[in-house]
Write an enzyme that holds these catalytic residues in place. Structure first.
Site, PDB file in Angstrom:
ATOM      1  N   GLN A 108       2.504  -9.815 -14.714  1.00  0.00           N
ATOM      2  CA  GLN A 108       3.296  -8.586 -14.809  1.00  0.00           C
ATOM      3  C   GLN A 108       4.314  -8.766 -15.925  1.00  0.00           C
ATOM      4  O   GLN A 108       5.127  -9.686 -15.896  1.00  0.00           O
ATOM      5  CB  GLN A 108       4.015  -8.317 -13.485  1.00  0.00           C
ATOM      6  CG  GLN A 108       4.753  -6.992 -13.458  1.00  0.00           C
ATOM      7  CD  GLN A 108       5.509  -6.798 -12.160  1.00  0.00           C
ATOM      8  OE1 GLN A 108       6.459  -7.514 -11.875  1.00  0.00           O
ATOM      9  NE2 GLN A 108       5.081  -5.836 -11.362  1.00  0.00           N
ATOM     10  N   TYR A 178      13.119  -0.007 -13.669  1.00  0.00           N
ATOM     11  CA  TYR A 178      13.218  -0.972 -14.748  1.00  0.00           C
ATOM     12  C   TYR A 178      13.306  -0.168 -16.052  1.00  0.00           C
ATOM     13  O   TYR A 178      13.337   1.056 -16.029  1.00  0.00           O
ATOM     14  CB  TYR A 178      11.996  -1.888 -14.727  1.00  0.00           C
ATOM     15  CG  TYR A 178      12.086  -3.023 -13.723  1.00  0.00           C
ATOM     16  CD1 TYR A 178      12.519  -2.792 -12.419  1.00  0.00           C
ATOM     17  CD2 TYR A 178      11.732  -4.317 -14.069  1.00  0.00           C
ATOM     18  CE1 TYR A 178      12.609  -3.829 -11.506  1.00  0.00           C
ATOM     19  CE2 TYR A 178      11.819  -5.364 -13.150  1.00  0.00           C
ATOM     20  CZ  TYR A 178      12.257  -5.111 -11.879  1.00  0.00           C
ATOM     21  OH  TYR A 178      12.353  -6.133 -10.976  1.00  0.00           O
ATOM     22  N   ALA A 353       0.814  -6.855  -0.539  1.00  0.00           N
ATOM     23  CA  ALA A 353       1.930  -7.775  -0.769  1.00  0.00           C
ATOM     24  C   ALA A 353       2.376  -8.422   0.529  1.00  0.00           C
ATOM     25  O   ALA A 353       2.019  -9.549   0.830  1.00  0.00           O
ATOM     26  CB  ALA A 353       3.075  -7.034  -1.454  1.00  0.00           C
ATOM     27  N   ARG A 354       3.153  -7.685   1.351  1.00  0.00           N
ATOM     28  CA  ARG A 354       3.729  -8.287   2.552  1.00  0.00           C
ATOM     29  C   ARG A 354       2.663  -8.812   3.513  1.00  0.00           C
ATOM     30  O   ARG A 354       2.850  -9.865   4.139  1.00  0.00           O
ATOM     31  CB  ARG A 354       4.625  -7.269   3.266  1.00  0.00           C
ATOM     32  CG  ARG A 354       5.920  -6.979   2.535  1.00  0.00           C
ATOM     33  CD  ARG A 354       6.664  -5.809   3.143  1.00  0.00           C
ATOM     34  NE  ARG A 354       5.940  -4.559   2.966  1.00  0.00           N
ATOM     35  CZ  ARG A 354       6.338  -3.388   3.451  1.00  0.00           C
ATOM     36  NH1 ARG A 354       7.453  -3.315   4.168  1.00  0.00           N
ATOM     37  NH2 ARG A 354       5.637  -2.294   3.228  1.00  0.00           N
TER      38      ARG A 354
END
Length: 411
Positions: A108, A178, A353-354
């Site tokens: 990333q 971002y 993810a989690r």
């Protein structure tokens, strides 16, 4: 443009090999970028390699190395990986280790912009304009045209370095407010030059970055972008604008896939995650006076949102209907039933993810035919572990690596 929903034999098998641009993945499941908190001095560590090898060995098609900054002031924390020649040996060691487990690996790449930590980096955080940075109690600096040109070039240089170090893909960070995402946001971006005002102007930086990366990799690796569908704040970037930006990115031909996300790390960080907001745990890891601020006012910024499986699907369907570009569904992917739903609705990949932090071997168990469903309880306490190494806090760090056996352990 209308996306036809696949039916019957046209529905892809999520566990079968699939093409992502020039790369073939062994399945359609991607370990999403989660800041690992395991880099030191902006370089790869053995602990970071072990983190990604664990997920590769667990069966994902591709794992994503999170938050690799394209400029020193673009780091969320000074320890975060920074693309530079000194990082090459460690990055190459990481990709080789993941490949040895049969998985692909993505980097990333991005610039944190107003989400960057200026005190940690020793440099002001950049943003579309000057504003107060509440978390670090400092002001951002308005990015100049020269800054933006340098950052676009930084993305291209990072992409070339990703090719050199053996990555199979790069994921351009266009989300979570971002830098590129903050330019997309009408709430944050009040510029009056060619980077502000109209959506076309606010999307200029994101499109320039993606084009530069496409030119830099020259078809050697895949290009993904992670983009917000909405910021989760009034007056922010919203779904109607996201649809248009997705269409422009498709028209530009700069991407091989688009990963759909939501929320603002700057203004509403829990909007992406859904589930509990662990205020006590967040306060415990913060220095004063931020700790006191979280204790007194955290419930207003760190809001809890109800969790459900595939919780971004409703919005993602609208992007799916507007583009033919391969899409990656993120958010609440907990087992085979949700993966199959995503495939049946025309998504080419899913990102987890989690669920994988709790059970890195979940995909292997699904492959083995188990009726496996994630044990993640969406407590979100893993978010508070990032500065010491991201992990599920319900699994003992000295476990036997069988997360089911350690399901009752606490840290």
């Amino acid at each position: 443009m209308t996306q036809t929903t696949p039916r019957g034999d046209d529905v892809p098998d999520v566990l079968a090999p699939a093409k992502l641009g020039p790369v073939t993945l062994r399945n359609r499941i991607i370990k999403a970028a989660t800041y690992e908190g395991l880099s030191r001095d902006s370089l790869v560590t053995d602990e970071l390699i072990d983190f990604h090898v664990r997920h590769a060995a667990g069966g994902v098609g591709m794992t994503t190395v999170a938050y690799c900054a394209v400029a020193p002031e673009g780091r969320t924390d000074r320890r975060q990986i920074l693309w530079r020649p000194e990082a090459v040996p460690g990055l190459r060691k990481l990709t080789e280790a993941v490949h040895a487990e049969g998985a692909a690996v993505s980097a990333q790449i991005g610039h944190a912009g107003p989400v960057a930590n200026p005190k940690s980096n020793g440099a002001p955080a950049l943003a579309p304009g000057r504003h107060f940075h509440l978390t670090t109690t400092s002001f951002t600096r308005a990015a100049t045209r020269d800054d933006l040109a340098r950052i676009v070039k930084g993305h291209a240089d990072a992409a070339r370095m990703a090719v050199e170090t053996g990555f199979d893909a790069v994921e351009i960070h266009l989300g979570h407010n971002y830098l590129a995402s903050s330019f997309l946001s009408p709430k944050i971006n009040h510029r009056t030059d060619e980077y502000g005002g109209s959506l076309e102007n606010r999307a200029r930086l994101a499109r320039n970055i993606a084009r530069a990366v496409r030119e830099a990799v020259d078809g050697q690796i895949a290009i993904i972008a992670k983009m917000n569908m909405d910021d989760g704040v009034p007056g922010g970037f919203w779904l109607d604008e996201a649809i248009q930006v997705a269409q422009w990115l498709e028209q530009d031909g700069s991407l091989d896939a688009l990963e759909l996300t939501a929320g603002s790390s700057l203004l509403n960080p829990m909007y992406l995650f859904k589930g509990d907001a662990p205020l006590r745990e967040f306060a415990a890891i913060m220095p004063q006076p931020v700790k006191l601020g979280v204790q007194l006012f955290g419930k207003y910024k760190l809001r809890a949102y109800p969790y459900k499986d595939a919780y971004l699907l409703d919005d993602a369907r609208q992007i799916r209907a507007a583009v033919d570009l391969p899409l990656i569904l993120l958010g609440g992917i907990t087992g085979r039933h949700v993966m199959d739903q995503a495939m049946s609705e025309g998504f080419q990949f899913v990102a987890m993810a989690r669920a994988l932090l709790r059970e890195p071997d979940l995909i292997n168990r699904i492959k083995a035919g188990e009726d496996a469903r994630s044990l993640c309880i969406h407590c979100n306490k893993c978010m508070t572990a990032i500065y010491g190494g991201t992990r599920c806090v319900l699994v003992s760090p000295t476990s036997s690596r069988d997360p089911r056996r350690d399901a009752t352990a606490t840290s």
